[in-house]
Design a protein around this motif. Structure first.
Motif, PDB file in Angstrom:
ATOM      1  N   LEU B  29       0.759  -1.127  -0.048  1.00 52.70           N
ATOM      2  CA  LEU B  29       0.124  -0.085   0.095  1.00 52.70           C
ATOM      3  C   LEU B  29       0.894   1.386   0.007  1.00 52.70           C
ATOM      4  O   LEU B  29       0.656   2.392  -0.509  1.00 52.70           O
ATOM      5  CB  LEU B  29      -0.946   0.004   1.359  1.00 52.70           C
ATOM      6  CG  LEU B  29      -1.917  -1.089   1.109  1.00 52.70           C
ATOM      7  CD1 LEU B  29      -2.621  -1.437   2.515  1.00 52.70           C
ATOM      8  CD2 LEU B  29      -3.188  -0.599   0.186  1.00 52.70           C
ATOM      9  N   ALA B  30       1.870   1.154   0.858  1.00 52.06           N
ATOM     10  CA  ALA B  30       2.786   2.335   0.955  1.00 52.06           C
ATOM     11  C   ALA B  30       3.551   2.552  -0.583  1.00 52.06           C
ATOM     12  O   ALA B  30       3.675   3.673  -0.966  1.00 52.06           O
ATOM     13  CB  ALA B  30       3.828   2.140   1.713  1.00 52.06           C
ATOM     14  N   LEU B  31       3.988   1.558  -1.267  1.00 54.48           N
ATOM     15  CA  LEU B  31       4.600   1.768  -2.537  1.00 54.48           C
ATOM     16  C   LEU B  31       3.805   2.076  -3.579  1.00 54.48           C
ATOM     17  O   LEU B  31       3.933   2.768  -4.487  1.00 54.48           O
ATOM     18  CB  LEU B  31       5.277   0.606  -2.820  1.00 54.48           C
ATOM     19  CG  LEU B  31       6.289  -0.193  -1.939  1.00 54.48           C
ATOM     20  CD1 LEU B  31       6.671  -1.463  -2.149  1.00 54.48           C
ATOM     21  CD2 LEU B  31       7.686   0.755  -1.970  1.00 54.48           C
ATOM     22  N   ASP B  32       2.187   1.569  -3.463  1.00 52.51           N
ATOM     23  CA  ASP B  32       1.294   2.055  -4.376  1.00 52.51           C
ATOM     24  C   ASP B  32       1.232   3.583  -4.536  1.00 52.51           C
ATOM     25  O   ASP B  32       1.109   4.226  -5.279  1.00 52.51           O
ATOM     26  CB  ASP B  32       0.281   1.384  -4.257  1.00 52.51           C
ATOM     27  CG  ASP B  32      -0.891   1.631  -5.175  1.00 52.51           C
ATOM     28  OD1 ASP B  32      -0.728   1.412  -6.351  1.00 52.51           O
ATOM     29  OD2 ASP B  32      -1.939   2.177  -4.566  1.00 52.51           O
ATOM     30  N   ALA B  33       0.990   4.055  -2.933  1.00 55.08           N
ATOM     31  CA  ALA B  33       0.662   5.336  -2.926  1.00 55.08           C
ATOM     32  C   ALA B  33       2.053   6.267  -3.280  1.00 55.08           C
ATOM     33  O   ALA B  33       1.919   7.385  -3.891  1.00 55.08           O
ATOM     34  CB  ALA B  33       0.574   5.627  -1.186  1.00 55.08           C
ATOM     35  N   ALA B  34       3.354   5.651  -2.948  1.00 57.84           N
ATOM     36  CA  ALA B  34       4.360   6.228  -3.442  1.00 57.84           C
ATOM     37  C   ALA B  34       4.479   6.454  -5.059  1.00 57.84           C
ATOM     38  O   ALA B  34       4.819   7.502  -5.544  1.00 57.84           O
ATOM     39  CB  ALA B  34       5.789   5.629  -2.887  1.00 57.84           C
ATOM     40  N   ALA B  35       4.123   5.382  -5.690  1.00 56.90           N
ATOM     41  CA  ALA B  35       4.039   5.608  -7.028  1.00 56.90           C
ATOM     42  C   ALA B  35       3.245   6.544  -7.644  1.00 56.90           C
ATOM     43  O   ALA B  35       3.499   7.338  -8.504  1.00 56.90           O
ATOM     44  CB  ALA B  35       3.992   4.170  -7.751  1.00 56.90           C
TER      45      ALA B  35
END
Lengths: 143, 386
Positions: B29-35
């Protein structure tokens, strides 16, 4: 690995837990500024001295505030309700505890009511709870 | 002191989905938001030289982002960790240790709550484990609400007034497509919902969600180079009180001094007063949190927060729109809501919120961490002080 809700003593807190096992409330007291504090730690939170002794507390306290937990608490072996309270010790510290041996209702749990320490079994340990002054001795937990 | 407005947020996004997202773990979820935040800012991983996160090792997250940072921060103080990290990032940029920092958050409180994180709620031997958590079975509503009854006694706050906050926030949520709960509720509904920890009922508690969010912060001097309208940081404050899970350590249970400390730092740096604030977010883990926030930040006097909310001043049409996404109680909340709280402030300042308040120039966001143990306050604006 114990359940995360079962307390695990540390070197700094062991005297407290050993006191409870013998139905005694022992609290850390700074040897320098002589303040009683809680929770037990390696240094005094008032003056940062690392010279810490222990005193046996009176067990007298008052009820500062609380909630009444209404869901089952497996480790307490209760379906609820059960109080969780902020308790003001006569010696000064405020701590989290439960008020037992009385109905777990707003009517029975009045703010500022006098309390005294009581020692309750919890898993393999003895933990600190409080009961109203005047509660009958020798009864099981009412919570 | 970093000059007011010297730093700006140039990228901001939440995870593509929030609420129930079973196909992603917390880092996912963190990486998706970062992208999404990188795309929002028109940047790639190679443009980032600072990374912050909580609950996972920051090196792991940097590696998965493809970033090789010269500065990192892993501050973990609970729900407002990402606010303290953002404040730390401002200092790091000001110091020259990095130029462009990605602040990333992800939690899978709903779908994957047992997957590993590095946050110590109660673990063998820590303070929460020995002295607080076991009394109430670890239920957050218990410890967070221990001071509430005393507050009600001292101020006269009624259960009906307490219930008004969730009702107002549901009114906001009704028109927020991404909000988890959008159906209207009444004070009677709230008071009739399941008792969790008297006097706290279920509808006075935040949700349990899956969510991610990310921000990119850089020097305001560069902000004009980015595709989206910059959100200037006019002021930032933070303060710690008590222990991670123990409200027993607070110096004052009814007027917690750390709220004022954090608020005065942020408002002072920004050179504003509460009267200047167009839009407000106050992290609502439970219904009484915004009451304490309104009072501690100086929007109202002691004991006036509950009546202020119950009179509708923070509801749609009120003079001080607050928690306009529906808040943690209606929008989403995954255990740590500080990042989502800031995302709504940023949307409002950018003019792109679902419940857009007209002409927002100054937005304040206040978040909590642990159990009354940390807080942080931010003042955001779409104009940079000259």
């Amino acid at each position: 690995m114990p359940h995360p809700l079962v307390p695990v003593p540390t070197p700094e807190t062991r005297p407290y837990w050993e006191g409870l096992a013998e139905h005694r409330l022992d609290l850390p007291r700074c040897r320098r500024c002589e303040q009683v504090f809680f929770p037990p730690t390696a240094i005094c939170p008032h003056c940062a001295s690392n010279q810490i002794g222990w005193v046996t507390a009176s067990g007298e306290a008052t009820l500062y505030s609380y909630v009444i937990h209404h869901r089952p608490l497996k480790l307490w072996r209760t379906e609820g309700p059960r109080s969780v309270a902020l308790v003001q010790l006569a010696e000064g510290p405020m701590l989290v505890s439960s008020v037992v041996n009385c109905p777990q209702t707003p009517d029975a749990l009045q703010l500022d009511m006098p309390l005294r320490a009581t020692f309750e079994p919890f898993d393999e340990l003895t933990v600190l709870c409080f009961e109203p002054v005047g509660a009958a001795d020798g009864e099981g937990s009412g919570a | 002191m970093i000059p007011s407005g010297a730093m700006a947020i140039v990228g901001a996004a939440e995870s593509t989905e929030i609420g129930t997202v079973p196909h992603l773990s917390a880092p996912g979820l963190a990486l998706d938001a970062a992208a999404n935040a990188l795309a929002d800012a028109g940047l790639g991983p190679g443009d980032i030289d600072g990374v912050t996160c909580a609950y996972f090792p920051v090196a792991d997250i940097s590696h998965q982002l493809g970033v090789f940072p010269t500065w990192v921060d892993n501050t973990q103080v609970g729900g407002c960790s990402w606010m303290l990290q953002l404040r730390n990032a401002m200092a790091a940029i000001h110091a020259g240790w990095c130029t462009t920092v990605l602040v990333v958050y992800g939690e899978s409180g709903r779908s994957h709550p047992t997957l590993a994180t590095t946050y110590d709620g109660a673990k063998a031997g820590n303070m929460a484990n020995q002295f607080d958590q076991f009394y109430g079975g670890g239920t957050p509503a218990v410890l967070f609400s221990l001071n509430l009854l005393r507050y009600m006694r001292e101020t006269g706050l009624t259960e009906e007034q307490l219930a008004a906050g969730p009702v107002n926030q549901r009114q906001w949520a009704a028109t927020v497509p991404r909000a988890t709960k959008r159906d209207p509720i009444t004070v009677d509904d709230v008071l009739g919902s399941n008792m969790i920890a008297w006097p706290i009922r279920r509808d006075m508690c935040c949700l349990v969600s899956d969510a991610g969010g990310a921000l990119i912060v850089t020097s305001a001097d560069r902000a004009a180079d980015f595709p989206r309208p910059p959100v200037y940081i006019l002021g930032a404050g933070a303060a710690i009180e008590g222990g991670v899970m123990s409200p027993a350590g607070m110096r004052d249970f009814l007027r917690p001094p750390y709220i004022r400390t954090s608020g005065e730092a942020a408002f002072g740096q920004a050179g504003i007063t509460p009267a200047d604030v167009d839009h407000l977010m106050i992290y609502d883990a439970f219904a009484h949190n915004p009451i304490f926030g309104l009072e501690g930040l100086g929007f109202v006097g002691f004991g006036e927060g509950g009546p202020f909310i119950a009179e509708g001043h923070t509801a749609p049409g009120g003079s001080l729109p607050m928690n306009t996404n529906g808040g943690g109680m209606s929008y989403a909340h995954s255990g740590s809501y500080g990042m989502l709280c800031m995302q709504e402030s940023i949307r409002q300042v950018r003019g792109e919120a679902a419940n857009q308040i007209p002409d927002v120039e100054v937005a304040v966001c206040h978040g909590w961490g642990g159990v009354w143990s940390a807080c942080s306050t931010f003042v955001f604006s779409n104009s940079r002080p000259s």
